[in-house]
Write a protein that holds these residues in place. Structure first.
Motif, PDB file in Angstrom:
ATOM      1  N   GLY A   1       0.797  -1.218   0.000  1.00  0.00           N
ATOM      2  CA  GLY A   1       0.000   0.000   0.000  1.00  0.00           C
ATOM      3  C   GLY A   1       0.830   1.268   0.000  1.00  0.00           C
ATOM      4  O   GLY A   1       0.306   2.363   0.185  1.00  0.00           O
ATOM      5  N   ASP A   2       2.137   1.130  -0.219  1.00  0.00           N
ATOM      6  CA  ASP A   2       3.020   2.293  -0.223  1.00  0.00           C
ATOM      7  C   ASP A   2       2.990   2.997  -1.571  1.00  0.00           C
ATOM      8  O   ASP A   2       2.883   2.367  -2.627  1.00  0.00           O
ATOM      9  N   GLU A   3       3.124   4.313  -1.512  1.00  0.00           N
ATOM     10  CA  GLU A   3       3.204   5.106  -2.730  1.00  0.00           C
ATOM     11  C   GLU A   3       4.555   4.852  -3.405  1.00  0.00           C
ATOM     12  O   GLU A   3       5.598   4.930  -2.765  1.00  0.00           O
ATOM     13  N   ILE A   4       4.516   4.548  -4.700  1.00  0.00           N
ATOM     14  CA  ILE A   4       5.741   4.356  -5.474  1.00  0.00           C
ATOM     15  C   ILE A   4       6.139   5.673  -6.121  1.00  0.00           C
ATOM     16  O   ILE A   4       7.287   6.077  -6.082  1.00  0.00           O
ATOM     17  N   TRP A   5       5.169   6.313  -6.761  1.00  0.00           N
ATOM     18  CA  TRP A   5       5.363   7.643  -7.320  1.00  0.00           C
ATOM     19  C   TRP A   5       4.019   8.334  -7.449  1.00  0.00           C
ATOM     20  O   TRP A   5       2.977   7.713  -7.332  1.00  0.00           O
ATOM     21  N   ARG A   6       4.100   9.649  -7.660  1.00  0.00           N
ATOM     22  CA  ARG A   6       2.901  10.435  -7.945  1.00  0.00           C
ATOM     23  C   ARG A   6       3.220  11.364  -9.108  1.00  0.00           C
ATOM     24  O   ARG A   6       4.336  11.860  -9.229  1.00  0.00           O
ATOM     25  N   PHE A   7       2.223  11.564  -9.950  1.00  0.00           N
ATOM     26  CA  PHE A   7       2.377  12.436 -11.110  1.00  0.00           C
ATOM     27  C   PHE A   7       1.333  13.537 -11.006  1.00  0.00           C
ATOM     28  O   PHE A   7       0.147  13.266 -10.856  1.00  0.00           O
ATOM     29  N   GLU A   8       1.785  14.779 -11.088  1.00  0.00           N
ATOM     30  CA  GLU A   8       0.872  15.911 -10.968  1.00  0.00           C
ATOM     31  C   GLU A   8       0.383  16.381 -12.329  1.00  0.00           C
ATOM     32  O   GLU A   8       1.178  16.564 -13.256  1.00  0.00           O
ATOM     33  N   THR A   9      -0.939  16.535 -12.437  1.00  0.00           N
ATOM     34  CA  THR A   9      -1.539  17.115 -13.639  1.00  0.00           C
ATOM     35  C   THR A   9      -1.960  18.544 -13.304  1.00  0.00           C
ATOM     36  O   THR A   9      -1.857  18.982 -12.160  1.00  0.00           O
ATOM     37  N   GLY A  10      -2.472  19.244 -14.280  1.00  0.00           N
ATOM     38  CA  GLY A  10      -2.939  20.612 -14.057  1.00  0.00           C
ATOM     39  C   GLY A  10      -4.380  20.682 -13.595  1.00  0.00           C
ATOM     40  O   GLY A  10      -4.962  21.763 -13.538  1.00  0.00           O
ATOM     41  N   GLY A  11      -4.971  19.537 -13.276  1.00  0.00           N
ATOM     42  CA  GLY A  11      -6.362  19.488 -12.830  1.00  0.00           C
ATOM     43  C   GLY A  11      -6.640  18.136 -12.213  1.00  0.00           C
ATOM     44  O   GLY A  11      -5.758  17.282 -12.111  1.00  0.00           O
ATOM     45  N   GLN A  12      -7.876  17.941 -11.805  1.00  0.00           N
ATOM     46  CA  GLN A  12      -8.247  16.663 -11.196  1.00  0.00           C
ATOM     47  C   GLN A  12      -8.084  15.526 -12.204  1.00  0.00           C
ATOM     48  O   GLN A  12      -8.443  15.667 -13.367  1.00  0.00           O
ATOM     49  N   ALA A  13      -7.529  14.418 -11.758  1.00  0.00           N
ATOM     50  CA  ALA A  13      -7.333  13.239 -12.613  1.00  0.00           C
ATOM     51  C   ALA A  13      -8.594  12.392 -12.500  1.00  0.00           C
ATOM     52  O   ALA A  13      -8.711  11.560 -11.600  1.00  0.00           O
ATOM     53  N   VAL A  14      -9.541  12.617 -13.400  1.00  0.00           N
ATOM     54  CA  VAL A  14     -10.883  12.057 -13.259  1.00  0.00           C
ATOM     55  C   VAL A  14     -11.137  10.782 -14.049  1.00  0.00           C
ATOM     56  O   VAL A  14     -12.110  10.088 -13.798  1.00  0.00           O
ATOM     57  N   SER A  15     -10.296  10.454 -15.002  1.00  0.00           N
ATOM     58  CA  SER A  15     -10.518   9.212 -15.752  1.00  0.00           C
ATOM     59  C   SER A  15      -9.769   8.062 -15.083  1.00  0.00           C
ATOM     60  O   SER A  15      -8.779   8.270 -14.395  1.00  0.00           O
ATOM     61  N   SER A  16     -10.261   6.856 -15.303  1.00  0.00           N
ATOM     62  CA  SER A  16      -9.547   5.682 -14.808  1.00  0.00           C
ATOM     63  C   SER A  16      -8.353   5.416 -15.722  1.00  0.00           C
ATOM     64  O   SER A  16      -8.485   5.452 -16.939  1.00  0.00           O
TER      65      SER A  16
ATOM     66  N   MET B   1       3.360   1.620 -19.960  1.00  0.00           N
ATOM     67  CA  MET B   1       2.862   2.987 -19.865  1.00  0.00           C
ATOM     68  C   MET B   1       1.503   2.987 -19.194  1.00  0.00           C
ATOM     69  O   MET B   1       0.750   2.022 -19.285  1.00  0.00           O
ATOM     70  N   VAL B   2       1.193   4.106 -18.524  1.00  0.00           N
ATOM     71  CA  VAL B   2      -0.145   4.318 -17.975  1.00  0.00           C
ATOM     72  C   VAL B   2      -0.707   5.559 -18.662  1.00  0.00           C
ATOM     73  O   VAL B   2      -0.025   6.571 -18.802  1.00  0.00           O
ATOM     74  N   TYR B   3      -1.948   5.448 -19.142  1.00  0.00           N
ATOM     75  CA  TYR B   3      -2.616   6.510 -19.889  1.00  0.00           C
ATOM     76  C   TYR B   3      -3.830   6.963 -19.090  1.00  0.00           C
ATOM     77  O   TYR B   3      -4.601   6.124 -18.607  1.00  0.00           O
ATOM     78  N   PHE B   4      -4.024   8.270 -18.979  1.00  0.00           N
ATOM     79  CA  PHE B   4      -5.152   8.791 -18.210  1.00  0.00           C
ATOM     80  C   PHE B   4      -5.449  10.225 -18.630  1.00  0.00           C
ATOM     81  O   PHE B   4      -4.598  10.925 -19.162  1.00  0.00           O
ATOM     82  N   GLY B   5      -6.677  10.633 -18.353  1.00  0.00           N
ATOM     83  CA  GLY B   5      -7.100  11.991 -18.667  1.00  0.00           C
ATOM     84  C   GLY B   5      -7.206  12.841 -17.419  1.00  0.00           C
ATOM     85  O   GLY B   5      -7.202  12.341 -16.293  1.00  0.00           O
TER      86      GLY B   5
END
Length: 181
Positions: free
Chosen positions: A17-32, A39-43
């Motif tokens: 349950g530990d955080e490996i990394w976090r990526f900051e977007t310019g808004g709420q990350a609302v898509s799954s 690669m991980v893809y998200f909106g």
């Protein structure tokens, strides 16, 4: 991998349950997020679809759409990322982030795409379920429901299922676009 309303996507170790990394977007990350080939893809509400390396959490590319939000969760099939945003269904090359094509609807696309047999199925706020050729972005057919479609289609045994704001579940022939019930 999980998106958050705090504007981040998190990679979390499933055992500890530990955080490996976090990526900051310019808004709420609302898509799954969708994961494919490292690669991980998200909106995000910042109007971008992101491609982030799953090991490092570093951005590989981002694809922006004008004046909109990417609510739609992406589908990655045969080297292409499909997702909805504003009033379009987009097809983007998964490696470069370059647009392959876009398909316009007459309503906002909250729905996430389903892809089968070289066809992309997506619902739109205009009340239509669309079937779009996965290679060309050309319409194959569209099926009208009574109200907007924000749910995501599911496909089984040649039938597309989708729920509508008219309180109905529809079954539509995947090849012809004819309603079954």
């Amino acid at each position: 991998y999980i998106g958050s309303w705090d504007g981040h996507v998190y990679a979390v170790d499933v055992k500890a349950g530990d955080e490996i990394w976090r990526f900051e977007t310019g808004g709420q990350a609302v898509s799954s997020p969708a994961v494919d080939d490292g690669m991980v893809y998200f909106g995000s509400r910042d109007g971008n679809l992101y491609a982030v390396d799953i090991e490092t959490g570093r951005e590989t590319w981002k694809f922006g759409i004008e004046k909109s939000v990417v609510f739609s969760s992406p589908a990655v099939v045969n080297g292409v990322v499909y997702f909805g945003g504003a009033d379009h269904l987009y097809a983007v090359d998964k490696n470069s982030g370059r647009e392959k094509w876009r398909f316009k609807t007459e309503g906002f696309v909250f729905s996430s795409p389903a892809v089968a047999e070289r066809v992309v199925y997506i619902g739109s706020g205009d009340g239509y379920l669309y079937a779009v050729d996965a290679s060309t972005g050309q319409s194959r057919w569209k099926f009208k429901t009574g109200e907007p479609l924000e749910s995501s289609p599911a496909i089984a045994d040649g039938v597309v299922y989708i729920g509508s704001w008219d309180w109905s579940l529809y079954a539509v022939d995947a090849d012809t676009g004819q309603g079954k019930w």
